[in-house]
Design a protein around this motif. Structure first.
Motif, mmCIF file in Angstrom:
data_model
loop_
_atom_site.group_PDB
_atom_site.id
_atom_site.type_symbol
_atom_site.label_atom_id
_atom_site.label_comp_id
_atom_site.label_asym_id
_atom_site.label_seq_id
_atom_site.Cartn_x
_atom_site.Cartn_y
_atom_site.Cartn_z
ATOM 1 N N ASP A 325 40.488 69.499 48.356
ATOM 2 C CA ASP A 325 40.020 70.108 49.610
ATOM 3 C C ASP A 325 38.595 70.253 49.765
ATOM 4 O O ASP A 325 38.250 71.477 50.069
ATOM 5 N N PRO A 326 38.126 69.202 50.184
ATOM 6 C CA PRO A 326 36.228 69.155 50.203
ATOM 7 C C PRO A 326 36.179 70.058 51.592
ATOM 8 O O PRO A 326 35.061 70.237 51.687
ATOM 9 N N THR A 327 37.101 69.966 52.694
ATOM 10 C CA THR A 327 36.724 70.549 53.979
ATOM 11 C C THR A 327 37.069 72.068 53.895
ATOM 12 O O THR A 327 36.626 72.571 54.795
ATOM 13 N N GLY A 328 37.810 72.620 53.055
ATOM 14 C CA GLY A 328 38.151 73.712 53.231
ATOM 15 C C GLY A 328 39.265 74.209 54.135
ATOM 16 O O GLY A 328 39.551 75.451 54.246
ATOM 17 N N ILE A 329 39.667 73.163 54.666
ATOM 18 C CA ILE A 329 40.857 73.388 55.796
ATOM 19 C C ILE A 329 41.976 74.319 55.243
ATOM 20 O O ILE A 329 42.598 75.174 55.686
ATOM 21 N N ASP A 330 42.403 73.969 53.722
ATOM 22 C CA ASP A 330 43.440 74.801 53.315
ATOM 23 C C ASP A 330 43.100 76.017 52.648
ATOM 24 O O ASP A 330 43.541 77.125 52.515
ATOM 25 N N SER A 331 41.700 76.057 51.785
ATOM 26 C CA SER A 331 41.282 77.179 51.055
ATOM 27 C C SER A 331 40.656 78.201 51.877
ATOM 28 O O SER A 331 41.142 79.360 51.503
ATOM 29 N N ILE A 332 40.203 78.004 52.926
ATOM 30 C CA ILE A 332 39.942 79.142 53.861
ATOM 31 C C ILE A 332 41.028 80.065 54.054
ATOM 32 O O ILE A 332 41.106 81.360 53.657
ATOM 33 N N PRO A 333 42.232 79.527 54.603
ATOM 34 C CA PRO A 333 43.445 80.386 54.858
ATOM 35 C C PRO A 333 43.914 81.141 53.542
ATOM 36 O O PRO A 333 44.194 82.242 53.719
ATOM 37 N N ARG A 334 43.914 80.254 52.845
ATOM 38 C CA ARG A 334 44.385 80.747 51.429
ATOM 39 C C ARG A 334 43.526 81.956 50.807
ATOM 40 O O ARG A 334 44.101 83.102 50.518
ATOM 41 N N THR A 335 42.190 81.924 50.980
ATOM 42 C CA THR A 335 41.593 83.103 50.413
ATOM 43 C C THR A 335 41.463 84.150 51.542
ATOM 44 O O THR A 335 41.461 85.125 51.094
ATOM 45 N N LEU A 336 41.601 83.928 52.747
ATOM 46 C CA LEU A 336 41.852 85.023 53.686
ATOM 47 C C LEU A 336 43.073 85.748 53.448
ATOM 48 O O LEU A 336 43.060 87.271 53.415
ATOM 49 N N MET A 432 35.864 63.884 59.244
ATOM 50 C CA MET A 432 36.474 63.769 57.907
ATOM 51 C C MET A 432 38.125 64.178 58.061
ATOM 52 O O MET A 432 38.816 63.622 57.557
ATOM 53 N N LEU A 433 38.297 65.343 58.657
ATOM 54 C CA LEU A 433 39.671 65.527 58.626
ATOM 55 C C LEU A 433 40.385 64.682 59.454
ATOM 56 O O LEU A 433 41.696 64.254 59.132
ATOM 57 N N ALA A 434 39.936 64.400 60.589
ATOM 58 C CA ALA A 434 40.354 63.192 61.472
ATOM 59 C C ALA A 434 40.779 61.841 60.482
ATOM 60 O O ALA A 434 41.773 61.207 60.708
ATOM 61 N N ARG A 435 39.821 61.406 59.940
ATOM 62 C CA ARG A 435 39.930 60.325 58.956
ATOM 63 C C ARG A 435 41.100 60.476 57.996
ATOM 64 O O ARG A 435 41.916 59.604 57.774
ATOM 65 N N SER A 436 41.260 61.586 57.364
ATOM 66 C CA SER A 436 42.259 61.828 56.577
ATOM 67 C C SER A 436 43.564 62.168 57.131
ATOM 68 O O SER A 436 44.777 61.271 56.679
ATOM 69 N N ARG A 437 43.708 62.216 58.268
ATOM 70 C CA ARG A 437 45.060 62.310 58.947
ATOM 71 C C ARG A 437 45.405 60.953 59.315
ATOM 72 O O ARG A 437 46.507 60.522 59.140
#
Length: 443
Positions: A325-336, A432-437
């Motif tokens: 998860d290099p962008t933190g898109i999943d880890s940020i909500p998880r840590t919150l 980066m997220l757009a490319r991943s999608r």
């Protein structure tokens, strides 16, 4: 007769000129705002949200620059007082000055109030029922011993003769100013925004006035080689005392930049060491540590393995951003969510320097989980960093906060300003997220 007197008067003015010059950094730091451009994203605009320049709030922190200056000066005063006792051992007033200098050094090395919820080692701890009884008694007896030494040596009942003596040595005014400023530092009403700023500066000026008085009262050093040796020895002792003072700073705040965000629930800091955690854990009883730095990269901290080891040894849950998860898109909500769960409290959140990732995370927590207006969250980041948030924080908030709290983001006036500030600057992580999608869709 006139010329020597005028020359003496001019020479006697130098301590006051020195004191006046010492006020200039305080005035400068409270008036001069940042206007620099972030070289990483130079087109992103950044405003200042606090009433005063962010640097002033950073200087106001316990154990930071202003308190370090107070330790330097009180160390010098203590050395000068001790030198006076060594050269003039029969003069009882020298011992009173030594005890007062030691008191000034103690107070400079244990500044308060702290911002991490611990009671510290200052004189106020004597009256703090949260502190262990043995600690309060020890501090109380130490303070009483210093008072007794001063009382027996100075003999306050000989007040008039003391005044006359100080006046004859041309230090009465300096001592009076020192006493007023040091007492003033203890009064709560002097503490105006930025919190802690003016009391700390007032104490610096007070100990400086005292040190200048000690310098005037210091016996002359031997001449030639012996005099040079004495000077070097006194400087070495002063530097040693400064190291001791910094050691007391560390004991009071063993984890760098540690702050209490929500008492008993959420704490913010820089990267802790094993020794720092060992000292801090009995005070705070952390159940969860969230490390926001991507330690899987080449910039990972050498303290990360020690932090993991300490967490295992003490049953602390330890979380960091995963490599997938290099962008933190999943880890940020998880840590919150982790920080919102009472089962995980108290939580320590940190990155490496607590200048970018962790204060930005706290801003997201304030906005998305606690419902703060974005402007108030950014103010807190400024005060913690001592600088405006980097442009990357603007891009981070534009990327993450609509995902975390879409309705509030759409209605918040500061959010609109953040979107405007970033116009014309593409977000590399959003790309980066757009490319991943896109890659996921093609598969």
């Amino acid at each position: 007769m006139t010329e020597p007197i005028e020359h003496s008067d001019r020479r006697g003015m130098w301590p006051w000129i020195f004191l006046l010059l010492a006020t200039l950094p305080a005035v400068w730091s409270i008036l001069v705002y940042e206007h620099d451009v972030d070289p990483e994203f130079p087109r992103v605009e950044r405003q200042t949200y606090n009433t005063y320049p962010p640097a002033a709030y950073r200087l106001a922190e316990a154990g930071d620059t202003i308190d370090c200056v107070a330790v330097y000066i009180s160390s010098a005063a203590l050395v000068l007082s001790a030198w006076g006792c060594a050269r003039d051992p029969r003069n009882r007033l020298r011992y009173a000055a030594l005890a007062l200098s030691l008191t000034a050094f103690w107070h400079a090395s244990t500044p308060g109030p702290l911002l991490d919820g611990w009671y510290g080692l200052g004189w106020r701890t004597i009256f703090d029922d949260r502190a262990p009884s043995i600690q309060r008694v020890t501090l109380g007896l130490s303070a009483l011993a210093l008072v007794v030494i001063v009382g027996l040596a100075a003999r306050p009942w000989e007040f008039r003769s003391l005044i006359a003596l100080a006046k004859s040595r041309n230090v009465l005014a300096l001592m009076a100013v020192a006493a007023v400023l040091i007492v003033l530092r203890q009064t709560p009403w002097i503490d105006r925004e930025p919190f802690g700023y003016w009391p700390r500066w007032v104490y610096v000026w007070g100990v400086l006035a005292w040190a200048l008085a000690m310098l005037r009262l210091a016996p002359e050093a031997p001449v030639r080689r012996r005099g040079a040796f004495v000077a070097v020895a006194l400087i070495a002792v002063s530097l040693g005392l400064d190291v001791l003072g910094r050691g007391l700073f560390w004991y009071q705040r063993p984890i760098g930049r540690l702050k209490e965000i929500i008492p008993g629930r959420l704490y913010l800091s820089a990267m802790p060491t094993y020794a720092g955690l060992k000292l801090a854990q009995p005070r705070y009883q952390f159940k969860t540590i969230i490390n926001l730095f991507p330690e899987f990269t080449s910039q990972g901290s050498p303290h990360w393995p020690d932090e993991q080891a300490f967490a295992r040894e003490n049953g602390i849950a330890c979380y960091t951003q995963p490599p997938e998860d290099p962008t933190g898109i999943d880890s940020i909500p998880r840590t919150l969510a982790l920080a919102d769960d009472p089962a995980n409290w108290p939580v320590l959140v940190h990155c490496h320097a607590s200048m970018d990732r962790s204060p930005a995370w706290v801003g997201m927590y304030r906005f998305a989980s606690m419902g703060w207006p974005l402007a108030e969250a950014v103010k807190e980041i400024e005060r913690h960093r001592g600088s405006r948030p980097k442009s990357s924080v603007t891009l981070l908030y534009n990327r993450m906060l609509p995902r975390l709290a879409a309705d509030r983001w759409a209605q918040d006036p500061t959010a609109r300003l953040f979107r405007k500030n970033a116009e014309g600057t593409p977000d590399p992580l959003e790309q980066m997220l757009a490319r991943s999608r896109r890659d996921s869709t093609q598969r």
